[in-house]
Design a protein around this motif. Sequence first.
Motif, PDB file in Angstrom:
ATOM      1  N   ASP A  71      -5.069   2.018   4.675  1.00 15.03           N
ATOM      2  CA  ASP A  71      -4.898   2.699   3.411  1.00 15.03           C
ATOM      3  C   ASP A  71      -4.132   4.094   3.538  1.00 15.03           C
ATOM      4  O   ASP A  71      -3.696   4.383   2.638  1.00 15.03           O
ATOM      5  CB  ASP A  71      -6.208   3.050   2.846  1.00 15.03           C
ATOM      6  N   TYR A  72      -4.456   4.465   4.763  1.00 10.68           N
ATOM      7  CA  TYR A  72      -3.423   5.764   4.961  1.00 10.68           C
ATOM      8  C   TYR A  72      -2.583   5.806   6.367  1.00 10.68           C
ATOM      9  O   TYR A  72      -1.479   6.535   6.533  1.00 10.68           O
ATOM     10  CB  TYR A  72      -4.395   7.086   5.111  1.00 10.68           C
TER      11      TYR A  72
ATOM     12  N   HIS B 279       1.664   7.556   3.409  1.00 10.33           N
ATOM     13  CA  HIS B 279       2.211   7.938   2.082  1.00 10.33           C
ATOM     14  C   HIS B 279       2.662   9.185   1.876  1.00 10.33           C
ATOM     15  O   HIS B 279       3.266   9.664   0.909  1.00 10.33           O
ATOM     16  CB  HIS B 279       0.846   7.918   1.114  1.00 10.33           C
TER      17      HIS B 279
ATOM     18  N   ARG C 183      -7.066  -2.546   7.130  1.00 10.59           N
ATOM     19  CA  ARG C 183      -7.683  -1.618   6.092  1.00 10.59           C
ATOM     20  C   ARG C 183      -9.291  -1.459   6.669  1.00 10.59           C
ATOM     21  O   ARG C 183      -9.864  -2.554   7.067  1.00 10.59           O
ATOM     22  CB  ARG C 183      -7.918  -1.786   4.790  1.00 10.59           C
TER      23      ARG C 183
ATOM     24  N   PRO D 217      -3.158   4.308  -1.622  1.00 11.04           N
ATOM     25  CA  PRO D 217      -4.320   3.555  -1.150  1.00 11.04           C
ATOM     26  C   PRO D 217      -5.087   2.795  -2.079  1.00 11.04           C
ATOM     27  O   PRO D 217      -5.331   3.068  -3.150  1.00 11.04           O
ATOM     28  CB  PRO D 217      -5.421   4.898  -0.605  1.00 11.04           C
ATOM     29  N   THR D 218      -5.748   1.383  -1.425  1.00 14.14           N
ATOM     30  CA  THR D 218      -6.354   0.730  -2.319  1.00 14.14           C
ATOM     31  C   THR D 218      -7.762   1.158  -2.659  1.00 14.14           C
ATOM     32  O   THR D 218      -8.478   0.739  -3.627  1.00 14.14           O
ATOM     33  CB  THR D 218      -6.484  -0.547  -1.458  1.00 14.14           C
ATOM     34  N   THR D 219      -8.081   2.212  -2.114  1.00 14.80           N
ATOM     35  CA  THR D 219      -9.489   2.672  -2.184  1.00 14.80           C
ATOM     36  C   THR D 219      -9.656   4.118  -3.195  1.00 14.80           C
ATOM     37  O   THR D 219     -10.848   4.412  -3.621  1.00 14.80           O
ATOM     38  CB  THR D 219      -9.791   3.260  -0.786  1.00 14.80           C
TER      39      THR D 219
ATOM     40  N   ASN E 207      -4.505  14.660   3.362  1.00  9.98           N
ATOM     41  CA  ASN E 207      -3.652  13.715   3.403  1.00  9.98           C
ATOM     42  C   ASN E 207      -2.627  13.717   2.651  1.00  9.98           C
ATOM     43  O   ASN E 207      -1.855  12.802   2.666  1.00  9.98           O
ATOM     44  CB  ASN E 207      -4.517  12.119   3.208  1.00  9.98           C
TER      45      ASN E 207
ATOM     46  N   ILE F 277       0.806  -1.146   0.047  1.00  3.41           N
ATOM     47  CA  ILE F 277      -0.026   0.005  -0.037  1.00  3.41           C
ATOM     48  C   ILE F 277       0.756   1.186   0.063  1.00  3.41           C
ATOM     49  O   ILE F 277       0.452   2.182  -0.685  1.00  3.41           O
ATOM     50  CB  ILE F 277      -0.942  -0.082   1.215  1.00  3.41           C
TER      51      ILE F 277
ATOM     52  N   PRO G  15      -9.254   6.026   8.850  1.00  6.13           N
ATOM     53  CA  PRO G  15      -8.699   5.735   7.450  1.00  6.13           C
ATOM     54  C   PRO G  15      -8.011   4.592   7.259  1.00  6.13           C
ATOM     55  O   PRO G  15      -7.661   3.935   6.208  1.00  6.13           O
ATOM     56  CB  PRO G  15      -7.717   6.906   7.706  1.00  6.13           C
TER      57      PRO G  15
END
Lengths: 105, 552
Positions: free
Chosen positions: B419-420, B50, B427, A93-95, B94, A88, B416
């Motif tokens: 994913d974040y 990220h 997730r 992000p996978t979304t 983000n 990831i 979040p």
Amino acid sequence: MTSVRPKLKPDTPKTITAWDTATGRVVYMTADHGWTSDPAKLGVFTGEAGEDALEKAAAQEGIVTDPYFMEVSEDGAIAGRETLRETIRAVGPTTHPEFARAETS
Amino acid sequence: MYRYDEFDAQIVRDRVNQFRGQVERRLAGELLEDEFKPLRLQNGVYLQLHAYMLRVAIPYGQLNPRQLRQLARIARDYDKGYGHWTTRQNIQFNWVALKDIPDVLDLLADVEMHAIQTSGNCIRNTTTDHFAGAAADEVMDPRPWCEIIRQWSTFHPEFAFLPRKFKIAVTAAGHDRAAIRVHDIGLHMRERGGQVGFEVHVGGGQGRTPHIAAKVADFVPEGELLDYLEAIMRVYNRFGRRDNKYKARIKILVSETGEEAFRDLVEAEFEAQREAEKIALPQAEIERIHAYFAPPELAGKPATSAAFERAKAADPGFALWADANLHPHKQAGYASVTVSHKPVGGIAGDATDRQMMVVAHLAEAYGHEDIRVSHAQNLILPHVALDDMYEVYRELDAAGLATANESLISDMIVCPGLDYCNLANARSIPVGQAIAREFASLEDQADIGQLHINISGCINACGHHHVGHIGILGVDRKGEEFYQITFGGRADEKASIGQIAGPGLRAEDVPPALKRVVERYRALRTEKAERFIDVVERLGTEPFKEALYAAD
């Protein structure tokens, strides 16, 4: 300082990953101790070479932040227990597929 | 709403300039991350999976259109076109680059906003009922007191380095929509004999050791509130554990000390305050702050609106939305609108810059320039005339903001997750999306009725899973994501912590398992008005555990 992640054995293939200090984007150490945002270009280290690479990364605090060991296979693919997290981080992000990394270098 | 005076404006601008210098020194390598981290956290800057994440304070969740447009501009120019509403009624960006954050903070200062005390071991944004000042069931407007607490707690030198972060919530309605019993301090406004005061709850919280707050005072008169809060904070600051991060919240202090003994400590500290230390807020100051929160001048209207009723009859989508997303207003002919940020299959709490612009326009055109962020990650237009409602609905619908699901099964609180978030183990968002798709029919959701699903991607519980009617906690098992289900949690005046059902489920098994749970609920309810949480209260969690693990 370095991120607190699972400890890796000395002989486990690994790379160094961190965040670019100015932008916060994910980066990986290359074989010649430079930095790339492209996981395909990351360097693979084992044993003392790994410790040496982490030390070099930690000394570049103005450029990168929070460097740590990330497990990879011998050919540099993301591996180990944190594969999902690191995938990831590498891809986005996978979304939000539209946020996937457009540039790979 | 409160407006900055010249001192507020100067302090915020000075802080931006100070942080600009700190960022420059960090980028030049003059500050190491260990040195910079506490400085960036004091300005709401995290380093996530990220990128850097900037959390912006929205005091008690209230925004005006100008501020929302500025947030949209930041989303467009410095993020990837999104902002994310949080459970502390704030917004997060983000993808902001560290080098740009001082410029973003300048843009925020231009509209009387900042990111101060949105992180770190200090008193965070005070939250409240998102219908405050509008709700038919409130005894008074809690926002002036949230503002008084904000002014008292901002840059309070004694409480800048607490053992851990500290969260305060205030409600003034019988039905608690601010989750006060799972806050470090929860304040319930009361009126007694013509005097305004506060019932005080202390030591609630979620995370790895969830606690429901203990009631430490039945009625603290409004003039003494800040002194009483100081007494609590001093007891916490002195006795709260600093040796172990996981035992540092006030909930652990209250639990380990015992409620009675803790109350005695607070009372003793309160009594010991010397006369010179007493804040004893003057009535004139209380009234000065209240003046900022004068209700909007709403034109008198009949309780029913012919235009509203006609539109409901003509447009079934509007009728469904009006039934789900409107909340009774204290003034006849008006309602509070929930602007759903939970489209089926979408990302809970995400707003595009374009959507923010639409809501800002609607607040200006129809909503008396008032916008709220709810802790359930939606926006609210608190004062909309029923006569204008169809136009508001059509514009929201065109912007993808009119999902008819307020408090229904797809109106989930979702953190979040992996994913974040740098702390997450699993997730959250994709699980929420899959559940929403499983229950995609809004008519079916309306039939199921109120059902709060809360999802967290780790034990820190940012998704409030402990107090979801159905809670979902993502865990990591040897690199695989599993989801632990709880039943019976709730965050209202009957607050309770959900009970773990049993072994965790794989992500793909969660939606069908919840489908079975919901079908069991439908079979067990005595009438449609009996909500899922009511059935859990009546029958316990056993029938639902059984359904959760039942083989197809």
